[in-house]
Design a protein around this motif. Structure first.
Motif, PDB file in Angstrom:
ATOM      1  N   GLU A   1       0.853  -1.184   0.000  1.00 45.82           N
ATOM      2  CA  GLU A   1       0.000   0.000   0.000  1.00 45.82           C
ATOM      3  C   GLU A   1       0.888   1.232   0.000  1.00 45.82           C
ATOM      4  OE1 GLU A   1      -3.554  -1.939   2.766  1.00 45.82           O
ATOM      5  OE2 GLU A   1      -2.217  -0.409   3.580  1.00 45.82           O
TER       6      GLU A   1
ATOM      7  N   GLY B   1      -1.466  12.852  -0.426  1.00 48.51           N
ATOM      8  CA  GLY B   1      -1.937  11.823  -1.345  1.00 48.51           C
ATOM      9  C   GLY B   1      -1.571  12.102  -2.780  1.00 48.51           C
TER      10      GLY B   1
ATOM     11  N   TYR C   1      -5.183  12.607  -8.205  1.00 43.46           N
ATOM     12  CA  TYR C   1      -6.046  11.475  -8.522  1.00 43.46           C
ATOM     13  C   TYR C   1      -7.483  11.914  -8.756  1.00 43.46           C
ATOM     14  CZ  TYR C   1      -3.017   7.412  -8.007  1.00 43.46           C
ATOM     15  OH  TYR C   1      -2.076   6.452  -8.219  1.00 43.46           O
TER      16      TYR C   1
ATOM     17  N   MET D   1      -8.238   5.074  -3.740  1.00 38.99           N
ATOM     18  CA  MET D   1      -8.289   5.615  -2.381  1.00 38.99           C
ATOM     19  C   MET D   1      -9.737   5.898  -2.036  1.00 38.99           C
ATOM     20  SD  MET D   1      -7.111   9.533  -3.130  1.00 38.99           S
ATOM     21  CE  MET D   1      -5.642   9.048  -4.004  1.00 38.99           C
ATOM     22  N   SER D   2      -9.989   6.105  -0.775  1.00 37.53           N
ATOM     23  CA  SER D   2     -11.363   6.386  -0.341  1.00 37.53           C
ATOM     24  C   SER D   2     -11.764   7.809  -0.699  1.00 37.53           C
ATOM     25  CB  SER D   2     -11.474   6.189   1.169  1.00 37.53           C
ATOM     26  OG  SER D   2     -10.739   7.195   1.843  1.00 37.53           O
TER      27      SER D   2
ATOM     28  N   CYS E   1     -10.380  10.324   1.799  1.00 40.24           N
ATOM     29  CA  CYS E   1      -8.970  10.673   1.630  1.00 40.24           C
ATOM     30  C   CYS E   1      -8.753  11.568   0.411  1.00 40.24           C
ATOM     31  CB  CYS E   1      -8.130   9.406   1.517  1.00 40.24           C
ATOM     32  SG  CYS E   1      -8.000   8.497   3.085  1.00 40.24           S
ATOM     33  N   GLN E   2      -9.625  11.532  -0.553  1.00 37.18           N
ATOM     34  CA  GLN E   2      -9.489  12.426  -1.703  1.00 37.18           C
ATOM     35  C   GLN E   2      -9.593  13.888  -1.270  1.00 37.18           C
ATOM     36  OE1 GLN E   2     -12.158  11.352  -4.923  1.00 37.18           O
ATOM     37  NE2 GLN E   2     -11.900   9.179  -4.471  1.00 37.18           N
TER      38      GLN E   2
ATOM     39  N   TRP F   1      -6.250  14.208   3.148  1.00 37.49           N
ATOM     40  CA  TRP F   1      -5.307  13.096   3.339  1.00 37.49           C
ATOM     41  C   TRP F   1      -4.821  13.076   4.784  1.00 37.49           C
ATOM     42  CZ3 TRP F   1      -4.670   9.381  -0.127  1.00 37.49           C
ATOM     43  CH2 TRP F   1      -3.669   8.430   0.098  1.00 37.49           C
TER      44      TRP F   1
ATOM     45  N   CYS G   1      -4.817   7.150   5.639  1.00 40.27           N
ATOM     46  CA  CYS G   1      -5.164   7.038   4.218  1.00 40.27           C
ATOM     47  C   CYS G   1      -4.183   6.121   3.502  1.00 40.27           C
ATOM     48  CB  CYS G   1      -5.178   8.420   3.571  1.00 40.27           C
ATOM     49  SG  CYS G   1      -6.570   9.445   4.071  1.00 40.27           S
ATOM     50  N   ARG G   2      -4.685   5.473   2.459  1.00 40.26           N
ATOM     51  CA  ARG G   2      -3.885   4.518   1.700  1.00 40.26           C
ATOM     52  C   ARG G   2      -4.212   4.631   0.213  1.00 40.26           C
ATOM     53  NH1 ARG G   2      -2.485   4.288   6.299  1.00 40.26           N
ATOM     54  NH2 ARG G   2      -2.339   2.460   7.682  1.00 40.26           N
ATOM     55  N   ILE G   3      -3.209   4.388  -0.629  1.00 36.46           N
ATOM     56  CA  ILE G   3      -3.424   4.168  -2.057  1.00 36.46           C
ATOM     57  C   ILE G   3      -3.273   2.674  -2.276  1.00 36.46           C
ATOM     58  CG2 ILE G   3      -2.559   4.600  -4.388  1.00 36.46           C
ATOM     59  CD1 ILE G   3      -1.493   7.289  -3.323  1.00 36.46           C
TER      60      ILE G   3
END
Length: 890
Positions: free
Chosen positions: A546, A662, A686, A695-696, A699-700, A703, A707-709
């Motif tokens: 991740e 992010g 993104y 990502m969620s 989180c967009q 961040w 948060c994770r990508i």
């Protein structure tokens, strides 16, 4: 045939292999007054056998292996004649138990009054695997003659496999365990169930270090490897030394590391590039390290897996050296370690005439003596008994018996010995019988108490806010510092100072622009989630990953950023497009809450410099600000530096600690407008993706640390090939169709079969080569046969194969004779014409992106955010899924 031992010959044989022992027959006349007054504890066990009667291989990478038939014994004096008593006798007499128990990993307190060890109860009849007993930590108090399990609660004791205990100076116990207490808790933050993760080879649950109070309370995880952390021992300076299995990307090293008892200051210590130091430079492991009274480290150097259970006695001078050899790749002089066995010990699995050592424990009495588990070298020799029946007898590895033909090794017969590596003597203490071994022994002898290292106090030694946030700080002086060398300096290179000067270098000419932070993903066993292992994609060694986010690299190459604590982390230096420009990180980094980890720079995968080890740190290639009270040259006047500061440290002091982002975002904070115009800002967001985002939604917009990508090929990459990319006129008529699958598919718009453009098929149908993956995945990442259209169908193009000299090859039979067709002609060997996959091991190593450069044929077909997504996915390993819970289940 019969196989039996001749115990009466043992003392005679030991004298042949014992290095000149005098009085090795034992008895009171050979007692050593320096050591006899100290009790000793040891483990006697039956040799573990397979169903066919052969020995069970001993694998250091399988520390939870259960080999019943062991006993823990105590001698009040270190002499052969001293009586033995079984400390663990009568513990397990329940009718539910089947067979024997197992004991290992003996250790003692510094005052010699307490013995701590790992023990596992016998199997429970008819119980499932997850209901069987686990390894637990036990403690024996010599003065009180009390034996007890450290963790009193059955429920808590059975939460994981607990082994390899050692006493800390404050009375707590450090041990290694699969309970992964903190890691399991953090899984809830990722919306996953709690489980103990498997090692990177996916065979066993990973053992990592924990500490607990002597009564078994306050259990805390202190290491966060993705594979095993084994055999902790406490050094005189208070640090914990242990074996770390570096297994990222299939590295497969069992190196020595250190950390403090609170888990901070994780540091490589010795041997990452010294794994091939066995006999003939075969692979070997440094097993069960212990500090000797002279400050050297005593290890058993042995094959990681085998039937011999032992290896060589090796002393490591880790004070002076971090690797075995004076030159990289095992070249030069062997200087970091030396065998202290009296004669050569063979560790490659072949016969070792001087025998083998299964364990070693140093005496702390000012001598060069060790308490060792040692087996002489023996071979099986056929002899005829009185009844003319053929018999196999074990005989010593002397010329007489080795010359009788192809030698067949006999089972080892490890006994307990006092071995003096300077005097060249060894004396038996406990003699083993055929079919058993003394696997380890320790003396309950007082020794100097290690230094006590107090835990840092939040608000005093640690940043309280960081501790509360569960975060630490990574501080890198310059990513352009490779092993203390400025890699940009030279006749054609600008050097760090010139790169940091905005009047000399603008942002577009700085190669390193961002630091990408990657997190290892824990993989559950099949009982938690039985998912299809094809989810790992083309290379399972990369595991799942991740992306936690990005932070800008400052013009001088410096980075200082807040990162989540208690997490296995890896870093990548990337360019302005978000593509990795150096190799993958090969070991896991960890931060504890409130910790600040500082390093000078980077290193290559084959570097033998001890990165992260403070006492071996090279002088930095970048010294930061040359003086205090003024800015860096040609930078914003308000950014006033202090002497020695890096640009990242200056920003943290003035504007606060940087946090991960992010998106890949750049803003020129440094250029003095009076010198030149600032570099243009940029972002690769993104939010511009028209396809599913990795990502969620939360989180967009904001961040944060959780948060994770998370990139999955079917969900995030395949939609890029299928996204409609039509260019239309004002009336809506399609002028050009840049949809990837419009050209890169085996059927045209009318459904007619065709050869895909550039022989690249990007459809989502199951691949004929591997139905677990989409056709596009296989075509992009693997070599695939070129095809042609024949009679309305696609067929592989075949050509005649040739040998290394270019001569054509024809089919032959098993005798090498040509096979002829019906016309009497030789039949050519036909092979496919393979086309190399357009995607490699990294984004910058893939010719895929050449097609999307400005001015190239596909220059504007993909958007920056899409190219970023593909780059990230390739750089972290091109996995098919990066969350096991998103993968198909079996």
């Amino acid at each position: 045939m019969k196989y039996f031992g001749a115990l009466s010959a043992l003392f005679l044989l030991a004298a042949c292999s014992g290095g000149g022992s005098d009085g090795s027959g034992g008895g009171d006349q050979s007692e050593d007054p320096v050591v006899v007054d100290y009790p000793l504890a040891f483990v006697r066990r039956s040799l573990s056998l397979e169903d066919d009667g052969g020995l069970t291989p001993d694998d250091v990478y399988s520390p939870a292996a259960f080999n019943p038939g062991a006993q823990l014994l105590l001698k009040d004096r270190a002499t052969p004649s001293a009586p033995e008593r079984v400390l663990t006798e009568g513990l397990f007499e329940d009718d539910d138990f089947v067979g024997g128990y197992d004991v290992k990993d003996l250790n003692t307190s510094a005052d010699g009054t307490r013995l701590v060890f790992a023990m596992r109860a016998p199997e429970i009849e008819d119980a499932d695997d997850d209901e069987q007993p686990t390894w637990n930590i036990w403690l024996y108090d010599l003065e009180e003659n009390e034996l007890r399990r450290v963790i009193q609660s059955d429920l808590i004791a059975e939460e994981g496999q607990d082994i390899s205990p050692a006493f800390l100076p404050d009375g707590r116990i450090v041990f290694t365990s699969t309970r992964q207490r903190r890691s399991r808790a953090l899984l809830l933050d990722d919306d996953k169930p709690q489980f103990s993760s498997l090692t990177e080879e996916l065979q066993n649950e990973a053992f990592v270090l924990h500490v607990m109070e002597p009564d078994g309370t306050d259990i805390r995880q202190i290491s966060y490897n993705q594979s095993h952390d084994l055999h902790p021992t406490v050094l005189n300076d208070g640090r914990i030394l242990f074996n770390r299995w570096d297994n990222m990307g299939g590295v497969n090293n069992l190196s020595l590391y250190t950390l403090r008892p609170d888990g901070t200051d994780l540091s490589f210590h010795y041997g990452y590039h010294s794994q091939q130091t066995g006999t003939g430079q075969t692979d070997a492991a440094f097993v069960r390290p212990r500090e000797m009274p002279d400050g050297r480290l005593l290890v058993t150097l042995r094959a990681p897996e085998g039937l011999t259970f032992g290896g060589d006695l090796v002393a490591i001078d880790s004070v002076e050296y971090t690797e075995a050899y004076s030159q990289p790749e095992g070249e030069g002089e062997l200087q970091g370690q030396t065998s202290i066995a009296v004669e050569q010990v063979i560790t490659d699995g072949s016969l070792s005439p001087h025998g083998l050592f299964a364990s070693a424990w140093p005496f702390h009495d000012g001598t060069s003596r060790l308490l060792v588990s040692w087996s002489e070298c023996r071979v099986l020799v056929e002899e005829d008994d009185d009844e003319e029946e053929e018999t196999l007898l074990p005989r010593p590895c002397t010329e007489e018996w080795l010359d009788t033909g192809e030698p067949v090794p006999a089972d080892p017969i490890y006994g307990l010995w006092i071995y003096d590596y300077q005097e060249g003597t060894q004396r038996p203490i406990v003699v083993a019988e055929e079919g058993e071994m003394i696997s380890e022994g320790v003396t309950l002898e007082p020794r100097i108490e290690p230094e006590f290292l107090p835990e840092p106090v939040p608000g005093v030694d640690l940043d309280r806010e960081l501790v509360q946030a569960g975060a630490g700080i990574l501080d890198i002086r310059s990513v352009y510092d490779f092993d203390g060398v400025d890699i940009l300096a030279g006749e054609d290179g600008a050097g760090i100072a010139e790169l940091a000067d905005p009047a000399i270098t603008s942002a577009e000419f700085r190669p390193a622009r961002y630091l990408r932070i990657v997190k290892g993903v824990g993989i559950p066993d099949d009982d938690v989630l039985d998912f299809d292992r094809s989810a790992f994609g083309r290379n399972g060694a990369h595991g799942m990953r991740e992306i936690l986010g990005y932070t800008p690299i400052q013009p001088d190459g410096s980075v200082r950023v807040v990162l989540p604590a208690d997490t296995p982390l890896a870093i990548s230096v990337v360019d302005a497009d978000g593509r990795r420009i150096v190799g993958r990180h090969r070991s896991w980094l960890q931060l504890r809450a409130g910790e600040v980890r500082q390093c000078n720079g980077c290193h290559t995968a084959d570097s033998e410099v001890a990165h992260g080890r403070a006492d071996k740190q090279l002088e930095p290639a970048w010294n930061g600000a040359a003086t205090s009270g003024i800015p860096f040259p040609n930078t914003e006047p308000a950014l006033v530096a202090e002497m020695g500061e890096t640009m990242a440290q200056l920003l943290a002091r003035i504007a606060g600690e940087a946090e991960l982002e992010g998106d890949i975002t750049y803003a020129d904070l440094w250029t003095d407008p009076a010198v030149r115009a600032k570099d243009p800002s940029s972002v690769i967001p993104y939010g511009e993706l028209a396809t599913p985002q990795p990502m969620s939604l939360t989180c967009q917009d904001n961040w944060e640390g959780n948060c994770r990508i998370v990139i999955h090929y079917p969900e995030h990459i395949q939609p890029l090939w299928e996204r409609t990319r039509e260019i239309t006129d004002g009336a809506g008529a399609v002028l050009e169709d840049h949809t990837c699958t419009a050209c890169h598919s085996a059927r045209d718009a009318d459904g007619m079969v065709r050869v895909p453009a550039a022989q690249l098929n990007l459809v989502d149908d199951p691949s004929p080569a591997n139905a677990d993956w989409m056709t596009s995945y296989v075509e992009l990442l693997f070599d695939n046969p070129a095809q042609q259209l024949v009679g309305g169908a696609l067929q592989n193009i075949l050509v005649q194969d040739t040998d290394d000299n270019g001569n054509p090859l024809f089919e032959t039979d098993e005798d090498g004779e040509l096979i002829l067709d019906s016309d009497g002609n030789p039949i050519p060997v036909m092979v496919t014409v393979d086309i190399e996959g357009v995607m490699g091991d990294s984004a910058n190593g893939s010719r895929f992106f050449e097609m999307f450069e400005p001015g190239a044929g596909h220059g504007d077909y993909l958007e920056p955010a899409e190219l970023r997504l593909i780059s990230e996915w390739l750089d972290i390993g091109a996995q098919y899924y990066n969350n096991p819970f998103a993968a198909p289940v079996n």
